[in-house]
Design a protein around this motif. Structure first.
Motif, short mmCIF file in Angstrom:
data_model
loop_
_atom_site.label_atom_id
_atom_site.label_comp_id
_atom_site.label_asym_id
_atom_site.label_seq_id
_atom_site.Cartn_x
_atom_site.Cartn_y
_atom_site.Cartn_z
N GLY A 14 0.79 -1.22 0.00
CA GLY A 14 0.00 0.00 0.00
C GLY A 14 0.83 1.27 0.00
N ASP A 15 2.14 1.15 0.21
CA ASP A 15 3.01 2.33 0.18
C ASP A 15 3.17 2.83 -1.26
N CYS A 16 3.65 4.05 -1.36
CA CYS A 16 4.05 4.60 -2.66
C CYS A 16 5.56 4.67 -2.68
N ALA A 17 6.18 3.90 -3.56
CA ALA A 17 7.64 3.81 -3.64
C ALA A 17 8.12 4.35 -4.98
N VAL A 18 9.42 4.59 -5.05
CA VAL A 18 10.04 5.10 -6.28
C VAL A 18 11.07 4.10 -6.75
N LEU A 19 10.94 3.67 -8.00
CA LEU A 19 11.91 2.76 -8.61
C LEU A 19 13.04 3.59 -9.22
N LYS A 20 14.26 3.14 -9.03
CA LYS A 20 15.44 3.87 -9.50
C LYS A 20 16.36 2.94 -10.27
N LYS A 26 10.76 6.33 -11.26
CA LYS A 26 9.34 6.12 -11.54
C LYS A 26 8.63 5.81 -10.23
N ALA A 27 7.54 6.56 -9.96
CA ALA A 27 6.76 6.35 -8.73
C ALA A 27 5.65 5.34 -9.00
N VAL A 28 5.54 4.32 -8.15
CA VAL A 28 4.55 3.27 -8.31
C VAL A 28 3.98 2.90 -6.95
N PRO A 29 2.72 2.44 -6.89
CA PRO A 29 2.18 1.91 -5.63
C PRO A 29 2.64 0.48 -5.41
N VAL A 30 2.88 0.11 -4.17
CA VAL A 30 3.34 -1.24 -3.84
C VAL A 30 2.11 -2.11 -3.61
N LEU A 31 1.80 -2.95 -4.57
CA LEU A 31 0.65 -3.86 -4.51
C LEU A 31 1.08 -5.24 -4.94
N ARG A 32 0.44 -6.25 -4.38
CA ARG A 32 0.76 -7.63 -4.73
C ARG A 32 0.12 -8.01 -6.07
N ARG A 33 0.85 -8.84 -6.81
CA ARG A 33 0.40 -9.38 -8.10
C ARG A 33 -0.02 -8.28 -9.07
N ARG A 34 0.71 -7.17 -9.03
CA ARG A 34 0.48 -6.11 -10.00
C ARG A 34 1.72 -5.98 -10.87
N LYS A 35 1.52 -6.08 -12.17
CA LYS A 35 2.63 -6.06 -13.12
C LYS A 35 3.14 -4.64 -13.28
N LYS A 153 12.60 5.44 -0.97
CA LYS A 153 11.45 6.12 -0.37
C LYS A 153 11.28 7.48 -1.03
N PRO A 154 10.06 7.88 -1.40
CA PRO A 154 9.87 9.17 -2.08
C PRO A 154 10.20 10.34 -1.17
N SER A 155 10.76 11.37 -1.78
CA SER A 155 11.08 12.61 -1.07
C SER A 155 10.95 13.76 -2.07
N CYS A 234 2.04 10.93 -4.37
CA CYS A 234 3.25 10.10 -4.50
C CYS A 234 4.14 10.18 -3.27
N PHE A 235 3.98 11.19 -2.43
CA PHE A 235 4.80 11.29 -1.22
C PHE A 235 4.45 10.22 -0.20
N GLY A 236 3.20 9.75 -0.21
CA GLY A 236 2.79 8.74 0.75
C GLY A 236 2.64 9.28 2.16
N PHE A 237 2.10 10.49 2.30
CA PHE A 237 1.92 11.07 3.63
C PHE A 237 0.86 10.31 4.41
N PRO A 238 1.00 10.25 5.74
CA PRO A 238 -0.08 9.66 6.55
C PRO A 238 -1.29 10.58 6.59
N LYS A 239 -2.42 10.05 7.06
CA LYS A 239 -3.66 10.83 7.10
C LYS A 239 -3.54 12.03 8.03
N LEU A 240 -2.66 11.96 9.00
CA LEU A 240 -2.48 13.07 9.93
C LEU A 240 -2.04 14.35 9.21
N PHE A 241 -1.28 14.21 8.13
CA PHE A 241 -0.79 15.37 7.40
C PHE A 241 -1.92 16.13 6.72
N PHE A 242 -3.01 15.43 6.39
CA PHE A 242 -4.10 16.05 5.64
C PHE A 242 -5.16 16.67 6.56
N ASN A 243 -5.02 16.48 7.87
CA ASN A 243 -6.01 17.06 8.77
C ASN A 243 -5.98 18.58 8.77
#
Length: 484
Positions: A14-20, A26-35, A153-155, A234-243
């Motif tokens: 469920g995280d948002c990671a960056v492939l290098k 390239k920013a992609v979501p981390v999901l199982r069985r996703r090509k 990790k995205p930054s 793409c930053f993957g902030f927690p919900k607390l950041f959006f409050n």
């Protein structure tokens, strides 16, 4: 647990990671069985879950990822090198392995590192090349045949570099060093109350949120129907950041400044007037259906004398139709309630944001949009407290020059500066450090300053006197001589 904290955060589903890979991101979501397709390679991220960010993986057969084993390369062939490359001729005959041979090696499942080693052994000119040329050859072949990726990790730095390299038009050609200058000049820190107006796909907003760390409040001004936050996600902030993240449309700014913004009192619960009307209409419809059913029953009683089995079938069909209508009406009412609830929440947040803006005590203003900066800045500066910084980014210099002139005429600002950042990358290697051949042509322009209390009565005369005093003495003498 302490060792895990020292090593760093781990990759979770469920995280948002960056492939290098080298300088490509390239920013992609981390999901199982996703090509995932990245740099002409396809793979799955299932095996990466649980590893530490920054781990390098090899793509194996079937698209699986395996952590790369660090192997020291001490081959006797690489130690032999020539003095220069003047006698080497690129005729295409120096490599003994053909494309079919290399394809056969790949089909056998041989790793890219072994394929590179066989290419070196079967090259007739490799030993005659200089040491620098050999390193360049090995690096080129590794990039082609080794399927290696790193998950980071995205930054702000990584995402700004990715967007500037892949889709610079979406961020108005905002370069990463210019973004860093904006965060510094805007004094972005935890606990601030910032106003952000940007059309850079949410990259500037995400950079401000990362710098503030979830403390303070941010008011995002947006054009159109709603804010765009593709890069922010793409930053993957927690919900607390959006409050503490608020949003306000630009179309309502003029009405808010003029005092005509509607602040009608909201009910404690969403309005159910429409639903009451619909329920009353539904009851009348039920009455009509009941009348129709009685008529049908009278007709069926007459039909019972003719055929009793046909009457039973029609009763079952009518019962099914009534159940279907009831379910349809329930689903429609639930959809209406959900839409009303969302509208009510949106309206409530809009009024809360308007109340924050009315306080006119923002700690800073960041503007980075594709629109002309002058009207935006002049209207949004009204919400910023005195002695606070503001930064405006534009891809071109001319709009900022006009904005600079308008601000000088208006007053209420000091320390106005129009600057351009200049960036050049260098290659740092033993005995061959030099600037890279390709560099960025421009990273945009920044207009920065500090707000002060505006004395509206004496602003015009004081500004004219200040402009006169800023002229060189030689120019003033020439003007006076001409008048004489």
């Amino acid at each position: 647990m302490e060792d895990d904290r020292r090593l760093g955060p781990r990759i979770c589903e469920g995280d948002c990671a960056v492939l290098k890979r080298d300088d490509v991101f390239k920013a992609v979501p981390v999901l199982r069985r996703r090509k995932i397709i990245f740099e002409k390679q396809w793979f799955y991220l299932d095996n990466a879950i649980g590893h530490i960010y920054g781990t390098t993986f090899e793509v194996t057969s079937g698209g699986n990822l395996q952590p790369k084993q660090e192997v020291e390369e001490t081959t006797p062939e690489t130690k032999e090198a020539g003095t220069d490359n003047r006698n080497i001729v690129d005729d295409g005959k120096s490599q003994k392995l053909t494309h079919d041979d290399i394809k056969a090696l790949k089909d056998k499942g041989i790793k890219g590192q072994e394929i590179v080693q066989q290419l070196i052994e079967n090259s007739t000119t490799f030993r005659d090349k200089t040491e620098f040329a050999q390193d360049k050859y090995i690096k080129k072949k590794k990039k082609k045949y080794e399927a290696v990726i790193t998950i980071v990790k995205p930054s702000t730095r990584i995402l700004s570099t990715m967007y500037y390299a892949r889709e610079p038009g979406k961020i108005n050609h905002l370069r990463y060093d210019t973004l860093a200058q904006m965060l510094t000049l805007g004094n972005i820190r935890a606990g601030n109350k910032m106003i952000v107006m940007e059309t850079c796909a949410g990259l500037v907003l995400g950079a401000v949120m990362e710098r503030m760390g979830g403390y303070g409040s941010i008011i995002q001004m947006y054009p159109g129907g709603g804010p765009v936050r593709a890069a922010t996600s793409c930053f993957g902030f927690p919900k607390l950041f959006f409050n503490n993240l608020h949003e306000f449309p630009l179309s309502k700014v003029d009405s808010l400044l003029s005092g005509t913004f509607s602040t009608e009192i909201l009910p404690l619960e969403p309005e159910d007037n429409v639903l009451v009307e619909e329920e009353s209409n539904g009851s009348t419809d039920e009455k009509q259906t009941s009348l129709q059913e009685t008529e049908e029953e009278s007709t069926t009683e007459a039909a019972m004398e003719i055929n009793q089995t046909e009457e039973q079938e029609t009763m079952d069909i009518n019962a099914e139709d009534v159940e279907f209508k009831e379910n349809k009406e329930k689903g429609y009412k639930e959809n209406v309630r959900e839409k009303q609830r969302k509208q009510w929440e949106r309206k409530k947040k809009l009024i809360e944001t308007a109340a924050l803006l009315r306080e006119k005590n923002a700690d800073g203003l960041i503007v980075a949009s594709k629109f002309h900066p002058t009207p935006l800045l002049l209207s949004l500066l009204e919400f910023v407290a005195p002695s606070r910084p503001f930064v405006v980014y534009c891809q071109y210099k001319e709009p900022l020059l006009e904005c600079y002139t308008k601000l000088r005429e208006r007053g209420g600002v000091i320390n106005l500066k129009l600057s351009e950042t200049w960036l050049r990358n260098y290659q740092v290697l033993p005995d061959r450090s030099h600037p890279k051949l390709t560099m960025s042509g421009g990273g945009g322009y920044l207009l920065s300053g500090i707000t002060v209390v505006l004395d509206k009565g004496n602003s015009d005369s004081s500004n004219l006197e200040a402009l006169k005093m800023e002229e060189p003495s030689s120019k003033r003498c020439k003007v006076q001589d001409l008048h004489c």
